[in-house]
Design a protein around this motif. Sequence first.
Motif, PDB file in Angstrom:
ATOM      1  N   MET A  37       0.847  -1.190   0.000  1.00  0.00           N
ATOM      2  CA  MET A  37       0.000   0.000   0.000  1.00  0.00           C
ATOM      3  C   MET A  37       0.885   1.243   0.000  1.00  0.00           C
ATOM      4  N   ARG A  38       0.759   2.047  -1.037  1.00  0.00           N
ATOM      5  CA  ARG A  38       1.598   3.239  -1.140  1.00  0.00           C
ATOM      6  C   ARG A  38       1.100   4.360  -0.224  1.00  0.00           C
ATOM      7  N   ARG A  39       2.036   5.204   0.164  1.00  0.00           N
ATOM      8  CA  ARG A  39       1.663   6.416   0.882  1.00  0.00           C
ATOM      9  C   ARG A  39       0.850   7.303  -0.043  1.00  0.00           C
ATOM     10  N   SER A  40      -0.145   7.966   0.497  1.00  0.00           N
ATOM     11  CA  SER A  40      -1.014   8.795  -0.334  1.00  0.00           C
ATOM     12  C   SER A  40      -0.307  10.092  -0.717  1.00  0.00           C
ATOM     13  N   ILE A  41      -0.788  10.695  -1.782  1.00  0.00           N
ATOM     14  CA  ILE A  41      -0.210  11.957  -2.244  1.00  0.00           C
ATOM     15  C   ILE A  41      -0.360  13.041  -1.191  1.00  0.00           C
ATOM     16  N   GLU A  42      -1.435  12.990  -0.400  1.00  0.00           N
ATOM     17  CA  GLU A  42      -1.619  13.986   0.661  1.00  0.00           C
ATOM     18  C   GLU A  42      -0.538  13.857   1.721  1.00  0.00           C
ATOM     19  N   ASP A  43      -0.192  12.616   2.104  1.00  0.00           N
ATOM     20  CA  ASP A  43       0.863  12.404   3.095  1.00  0.00           C
ATOM     21  C   ASP A  43       2.212  12.885   2.576  1.00  0.00           C
ATOM     22  N   LEU A  44       2.521  12.595   1.334  1.00  0.00           N
ATOM     23  CA  LEU A  44       3.795  13.004   0.751  1.00  0.00           C
ATOM     24  C   LEU A  44       3.896  14.522   0.648  1.00  0.00           C
ATOM     25  N   ARG A  45       2.834  15.148   0.177  1.00  0.00           N
ATOM     26  CA  ARG A  45       2.840  16.604   0.056  1.00  0.00           C
ATOM     27  C   ARG A  45       3.000  17.264   1.427  1.00  0.00           C
ATOM     28  N   ALA A  46       2.311  16.716   2.444  1.00  0.00           N
ATOM     29  CA  ALA A  46       2.415  17.280   3.788  1.00  0.00           C
ATOM     30  C   ALA A  46       3.832  17.129   4.339  1.00  0.00           C
ATOM     31  N   PHE A  47       4.449  15.976   4.114  1.00  0.00           N
ATOM     32  CA  PHE A  47       5.810  15.763   4.628  1.00  0.00           C
ATOM     33  C   PHE A  47       6.790  16.754   4.012  1.00  0.00           C
ATOM     34  N   TYR A  48       6.729  16.953   2.705  1.00  0.00           N
ATOM     35  CA  TYR A  48       7.684  17.844   2.055  1.00  0.00           C
ATOM     36  C   TYR A  48       7.373  19.315   2.278  1.00  0.00           C
ATOM     37  N   GLY A  49       6.255  19.597   2.935  1.00  0.00           N
ATOM     38  CA  GLY A  49       5.973  20.961   3.347  1.00  0.00           C
ATOM     39  C   GLY A  49       6.445  21.268   4.746  1.00  0.00           C
ATOM     40  N   GLU A  50       6.962  20.259   5.453  1.00  0.00           N
ATOM     41  CA  GLU A  50       7.457  20.414   6.818  1.00  0.00           C
ATOM     42  C   GLU A  50       8.978  20.607   6.815  1.00  0.00           C
ATOM     43  N   PRO A  51       9.554  21.048   7.949  1.00  0.00           N
ATOM     44  CA  PRO A  51      11.014  21.257   8.010  1.00  0.00           C
ATOM     45  C   PRO A  51      11.823  20.001   7.690  1.00  0.00           C
ATOM     46  N   THR A  52      11.370  18.846   8.166  1.00  0.00           N
ATOM     47  CA  THR A  52      12.114  17.610   7.882  1.00  0.00           C
ATOM     48  C   THR A  52      12.109  17.312   6.390  1.00  0.00           C
ATOM     49  N   GLY A  53      10.965  17.471   5.751  1.00  0.00           N
ATOM     50  CA  GLY A  53      10.888  17.249   4.312  1.00  0.00           C
ATOM     51  C   GLY A  53      11.692  18.270   3.529  1.00  0.00           C
ATOM     52  N   ALA A  54      11.732  19.521   4.017  1.00  0.00           N
ATOM     53  CA  ALA A  54      12.523  20.554   3.341  1.00  0.00           C
ATOM     54  C   ALA A  54      14.005  20.192   3.356  1.00  0.00           C
ATOM     55  N   LEU A  55      14.453  19.575   4.449  1.00  0.00           N
ATOM     56  CA  LEU A  55      15.846  19.129   4.518  1.00  0.00           C
ATOM     57  C   LEU A  55      16.119  18.064   3.459  1.00  0.00           C
ATOM     58  N   VAL A  56      15.221  17.098   3.336  1.00  0.00           N
ATOM     59  CA  VAL A  56      15.400  16.049   2.323  1.00  0.00           C
ATOM     60  C   VAL A  56      15.443  16.663   0.929  1.00  0.00           C
ATOM     61  N   ARG A  57      14.595  17.632   0.677  1.00  0.00           N
ATOM     62  CA  ARG A  57      14.590  18.289  -0.631  1.00  0.00           C
ATOM     63  C   ARG A  57      15.933  18.929  -0.928  1.00  0.00           C
TER      64      ARG A  57
END
Length: 263
Positions: free
Chosen positions: A1-21
């Motif tokens: 079961m894949r992570r939903s697009i909403e979960d992915l978008r929310a993660f990359y909008g947070e500080p932790t996701g910004a670091l990964v970017r």
Amino acid sequence: MRRSIEDLRAFYGEPTGALVRRVLARRLDDAWGEAEGCDVLGLGYATPWLDGFVGARRVIAAMPGGQGAEVWAAAGRNRTLLVDDRRLPFIAGSFDRILLVHALEEADDPRALLTEAVRAMAPAGRIILATAARGGLWARAEATPFGHGRPFTRRQLERLVREVGLEPSAWSQALYVPPWRPLLPMAEGIEQVGRHVFPGAAGLIMLEATRQAYARVRPTGLGQAVLGARPSLTPSPASRDHAPPAPATQRRLGPMAVERKRS
């Protein structure tokens, strides 16, 4: 079961996701630069990095059906489509560069997905797989997309690309900083130290691969294998890399671990 697009978008909008970017964007710039004049495909959830290919002729974001899709880019015409990752809707040889992020870990059949990606890759094309690293803390962090599905080791990725007819050409690791917000301000320093002191703690592994072509059979009946393109995860973009191939030994150049093979 894949992570939903909403979960992915929310993660990359947070500080932790910004670091990964930031971290992955730096590695991609080292490898491909702006991919001037290339057709680029992002498969999985690659939209946080596709804007970096400003010189590309065409950039497409293909998102698996189990994940869902988002509109991209923010301005201009939408360049996103929802796909069956076992039957991509592209003719053979369509793309010069293919980037897989959050694609393999939760795929029902990673080999089938990669086989389709290779079919869509141009003869001299190059592909980068970015996956969660099995030994890293990020693979244990369920609050991040890296904590879901199957993480990989470098050898597993190398075996996978060889099974679909590619040859590994370069690799790199990143995300040595643990996925804990209090440590994010120290991320740059931890990244610098981690690759020297704790190489097995990286949370992200990237492998670049190319097609393997074969020279014509010589009169003696012997064939010689040659790579279809030069390795690219080096400190300068591949489009400006005119250095001759290095000996077939593994070399570490700054933050990059590069595998070169004699043609």
